[in-house]
Scaffold this active site. Structure first.
Site, short mmCIF file in Angstrom:
data_model
loop_
_atom_site.label_atom_id
_atom_site.label_comp_id
_atom_site.label_asym_id
_atom_site.label_seq_id
_atom_site.Cartn_x
_atom_site.Cartn_y
_atom_site.Cartn_z
N LYS A 22 0.84 -1.21 0.00
CA LYS A 22 0.00 0.00 0.00
C LYS A 22 0.87 1.25 0.00
CE LYS A 22 -1.70 1.67 4.01
NZ LYS A 22 -1.43 3.08 4.31
N ASN A 23 1.89 1.28 0.86
CA ASN A 23 2.67 2.50 1.04
C ASN A 23 3.70 2.72 -0.05
OD1 ASN A 23 1.10 2.92 3.23
ND2 ASN A 23 2.64 2.36 4.75
N ARG A 92 -3.96 9.66 4.59
CA ARG A 92 -2.80 10.50 4.82
C ARG A 92 -2.03 10.73 3.54
NH1 ARG A 92 0.14 13.95 8.21
NH2 ARG A 92 2.34 13.74 7.66
N CYS A 116 -5.16 7.59 9.41
CA CYS A 116 -5.27 7.05 10.78
C CYS A 116 -4.97 8.13 11.81
CB CYS A 116 -4.28 5.90 10.97
SG CYS A 116 -4.74 4.42 10.08
N PRO A 122 1.48 16.47 11.60
CA PRO A 122 1.73 17.73 10.90
C PRO A 122 2.34 17.49 9.52
CG PRO A 122 3.41 17.35 12.56
CD PRO A 122 2.38 16.27 12.74
N ILE A 123 2.33 18.53 8.70
CA ILE A 123 3.01 18.41 7.39
C ILE A 123 4.04 19.52 7.24
CG2 ILE A 123 1.07 17.22 6.28
CD1 ILE A 123 0.43 19.91 4.89
N ASP A 124 4.55 20.00 8.39
CA ASP A 124 5.52 21.11 8.35
C ASP A 124 6.77 20.74 7.54
OD1 ASP A 124 5.79 19.27 10.53
OD2 ASP A 124 7.43 20.49 11.28
N LEU A 125 7.20 19.48 7.62
CA LEU A 125 8.42 19.07 6.88
C LEU A 125 8.15 19.05 5.37
CD1 LEU A 125 9.63 16.15 9.20
CD2 LEU A 125 10.36 18.55 9.22
N ASP A 307 4.50 0.46 12.20
CA ASP A 307 3.29 -0.19 11.68
C ASP A 307 3.16 -1.64 12.13
OD1 ASP A 307 3.37 1.51 8.45
OD2 ASP A 307 2.78 2.17 10.45
N ILE A 329 7.42 6.78 17.21
CA ILE A 329 7.10 7.51 15.97
C ILE A 329 5.82 8.34 16.12
CG2 ILE A 329 6.66 7.31 13.49
CD1 ILE A 329 9.49 6.47 14.26
N ARG A 399 -8.60 -0.36 4.34
CA ARG A 399 -7.72 0.64 3.72
C ARG A 399 -6.37 0.03 3.36
NH1 ARG A 399 -6.26 4.93 7.23
NH2 ARG A 399 -5.05 5.50 5.40
C1 EPZ Z 1 4.07 6.84 6.46
O1 EPZ Z 1 3.27 7.83 7.06
C2 EPZ Z 1 3.19 5.62 6.34
N1 EPZ Z 1 2.02 5.93 5.52
C3 EPZ Z 1 2.73 5.19 7.73
O2 EPZ Z 1 1.98 3.98 7.57
C4 EPZ Z 1 3.97 4.88 8.58
O3 EPZ Z 1 3.55 4.56 9.89
C5 EPZ Z 1 4.86 6.14 8.62
O4 EPZ Z 1 5.21 6.51 7.27
C6 EPZ Z 1 6.14 5.90 9.39
O5 EPZ Z 1 6.83 4.84 8.83
C7 EPZ Z 1 2.15 5.94 4.17
O6 EPZ Z 1 3.23 5.71 3.64
C8 EPZ Z 1 0.91 6.23 3.38
P1 EPZ Z 1 6.09 10.14 8.57
P2 EPZ Z 1 3.79 9.37 7.13
O7 EPZ Z 1 5.97 11.41 7.85
O8 EPZ Z 1 4.51 9.69 5.89
C9 EPZ Z 1 6.32 13.35 12.02
C10 EPZ Z 1 0.10 2.60 7.76
O9 EPZ Z 1 -0.40 2.01 8.73
N2 EPZ Z 1 6.16 14.34 10.96
O10 EPZ Z 1 7.28 9.25 8.33
O11 EPZ Z 1 2.64 10.21 7.53
C11 EPZ Z 1 5.05 12.53 12.23
O12 EPZ Z 1 4.16 13.22 13.08
C12 EPZ Z 1 0.58 4.03 7.91
O13 EPZ Z 1 0.28 2.09 6.62
C13 EPZ Z 1 6.31 15.69 11.29
O14 EPZ Z 1 6.56 16.05 12.43
O15 EPZ Z 1 4.79 9.26 8.35
C14 EPZ Z 1 5.58 11.25 12.83
O16 EPZ Z 1 5.78 11.45 14.21
C15 EPZ Z 1 0.32 4.58 9.31
N3 EPZ Z 1 6.16 16.60 10.29
C16 EPZ Z 1 6.94 11.08 12.16
O17 EPZ Z 1 7.29 12.37 11.62
C17 EPZ Z 1 5.88 16.25 8.99
O18 EPZ Z 1 5.78 17.14 8.14
C18 EPZ Z 1 6.95 10.08 11.03
O19 EPZ Z 1 5.95 10.46 10.13
C19 EPZ Z 1 5.73 14.88 8.70
C20 EPZ Z 1 5.88 13.94 9.70
#
Ligand code: EPZ
Length: 421
Positions: A22-23, A92, A116, A122-125, A307, A329, A399
């Protein structure tokens, strides 16, 4: 409202082929708009999130069709650069369209993504990376309006190895002038798969899986085919199922290297797991009672994946001893714990930590899925609980799992999806 009815407490025995990731397929579907042409994506699982991505692509003006496990996307007719709020809220990974739409059209209008509820997401990054590449972004009150007459390659450092932010940066960099170097990127196998797809599009990109990703040129092809890697989280979920219920199973079409940390933990708990990388096969057997292992601590890949925390936790509810989980995480990824306790599990949570005291038996119960992997964890635990369990909230599970009941039935589980009446 349909539910899953599981008659647990019986050993599993069977074989199942692991679905496409999926991812991986979601960012690749977003990336398909970078080239004005046709992308055929093979090994595409049948998931609600894939359907949402298809609806977003069709809203943008692309043509999307499915033929079995293959999805065909023709992005040549793309005319829009906005995503409706309702579609953004569904998942997401809708946010990964931001970089691709901006790169293709020079503007993008969307709202904050859904997905989820695992704590603040956040999406600040993402925003910071696109601004570094030259985008003007107005992100107030949940609406995000981006403009970029032209994106310019640069050195981009991600404060955290965010999967989504890495993907957005890679996609936007593909249509930037000059070279982009991304440091501290996510190293997940899905990032490598996205790079493999972009290379087929003619993009000069390298370094996925390492600490530096370099993007040097734009797409040149307008007809590509790509086969998505197998889903390591789904594979870890089904290994957790045999750890929970006992028995002997075989997974095919899987890359054991992508879930080595989950395999190591389950092996240490007492499962006998053997992996054949060449043949893409994992066999797992569990006969005697599992034993508690050293703390399971989630971290970015190649660490223990967040996950797989919920399903592996579900597998150790009856392990002898006390197992500790530390979730680093997401801030709120223990929502499945209260539901697991309805089966008779003994779990205490405090902030990032969850402490599981192994019990001798679990009993069936009515359970409500709270999120995608939490819902899968309820299935894993119910398989190891004596008697009937009924699990609702299947829209969460659907999903990410392509007909989870069919896969578990193939592994010998007594599980049915019913109307719930
Ligand atoms: C991806 O989510 C996956 N989803 C998630 O899988 C997975 O848990 C996650 O990566 C971590 O491996 C998809 O690929 C669709 P992140 P993503 O940005 O991209 C923080 C599932 O069950 N962060 O790596 O949203 C965030 O809050 C899902 O399949 C910021 O602070 O995860 C988190 O604490 C659940 N600012 C950490 O980084 C940002 O702009 C990791 O998030 C972005 C993220």
């Amino acid at each position: 409202m349909s539910i899953l009815r599981i008659n647990g407490g019986r050993a599993l025995n069977g074989e199942v082929r692991i679905q496409g990731a999926k991812n991986s397929v979601l960012p690749i579907m977003a990336a398909s708009i970078l080239a004005e042409g046709v992308s055929i994506i093979h090994n595409c699982p049948r998931l609600a999130d894939v359907d949402v991505s298809a609806r977003i692509l069709e809203h943008l003006g692309c043509k999307v069709s499915r033929d079995g496990e293959s999805v065909c996307i023709d992005s040549s007719g793309m005319i829009r650069s906005d995503i409706p709020d309702a579609l953004m809220r569904e998942m997401r990974s809708s946010v990964v369209f931001l970089g691709a739409i901006l790169a293709r059209t020079g503007e993008a209008r969307l709202s904050l993504p859904g997905g989820c509820e695992l704590g603040p997401r956040p999406i600040d990054l993402h925003i910071a990376a696109l601004r570094e590449l030259g985008a003007e972004i107005d992100d107030n009150g949940g609406k995000i309006v981006c403009k970029a007459k032209r994106l310019k390659g640069c050195r981009l450092h991600l404060a955290k190895p965010s999967v989504g932010a890495t993907e957005n940066a890679m996609l936007a960099a593909c249509r930037s002038s000059g070279t982009t170097v991304i440091t501290n990127p996510a190293k997940e196998p899905e990032i490598w798969d996205l790079q493999a797809y972009l290379i087929k599009l003619g993009v000069s990109i390298s370094g996925a899986g390492s600490s530096i990703i370099t993007v040097e040129s734009m797409p040149t092809k307008n007809h590509v085919e790509h086969t998505v890697i197998s889903d390591r989280i789904v594979a870890a979920t089904y290994l957790s199922a045999v750890a929970s219920a006992g028995g002997s199973i075989r997974l095919t079409d899987v890359n054991p290297e992508h879930l080595s940390t989950a395999i190591d933990v389950l092996n240490e708990m007492g499962c006998e797991i053997e992996a054949d990388r060449e043949k893409g096969i994992i066999t797992a057997r569990k006969e005697k009672r599992l034993k508690a292992v050293k703390p399971v601590i989630t971290s970015p890949y190649p660490g223990f994946p967040t996950d797989t925390q919920p399903p592996v936790m579900a597998a150790c509810l009856k392990a002898q001893g006390t197992t500790v989980f530390v979730e680093n995480i997401f801030e709120n990824r223990y929502r499945h714990v209260e539901e697991l306790k309805r089966l008779g599990a003994e779990i205490k949570t405090e902030g990032k930590t969850a402490i599981i005291c192994g019990v001798d038996r679990l009993h069936g119960a009515e359970l409500q899925s709270t999120d995608l992997r939490g819902g899968a964890a309820l299935c894993v635990a119910a398989l190891g609980a004596e008697g009937i369990s009924e699990i609702s909230g299947l829209h969460h599970i659907d999903r990410g799992y392509d007909k989870i009941e069919n896969a578990l039935q193939a592994l010998g589980a007594d599980i049915r999806r019913t109307s719930g009446a």
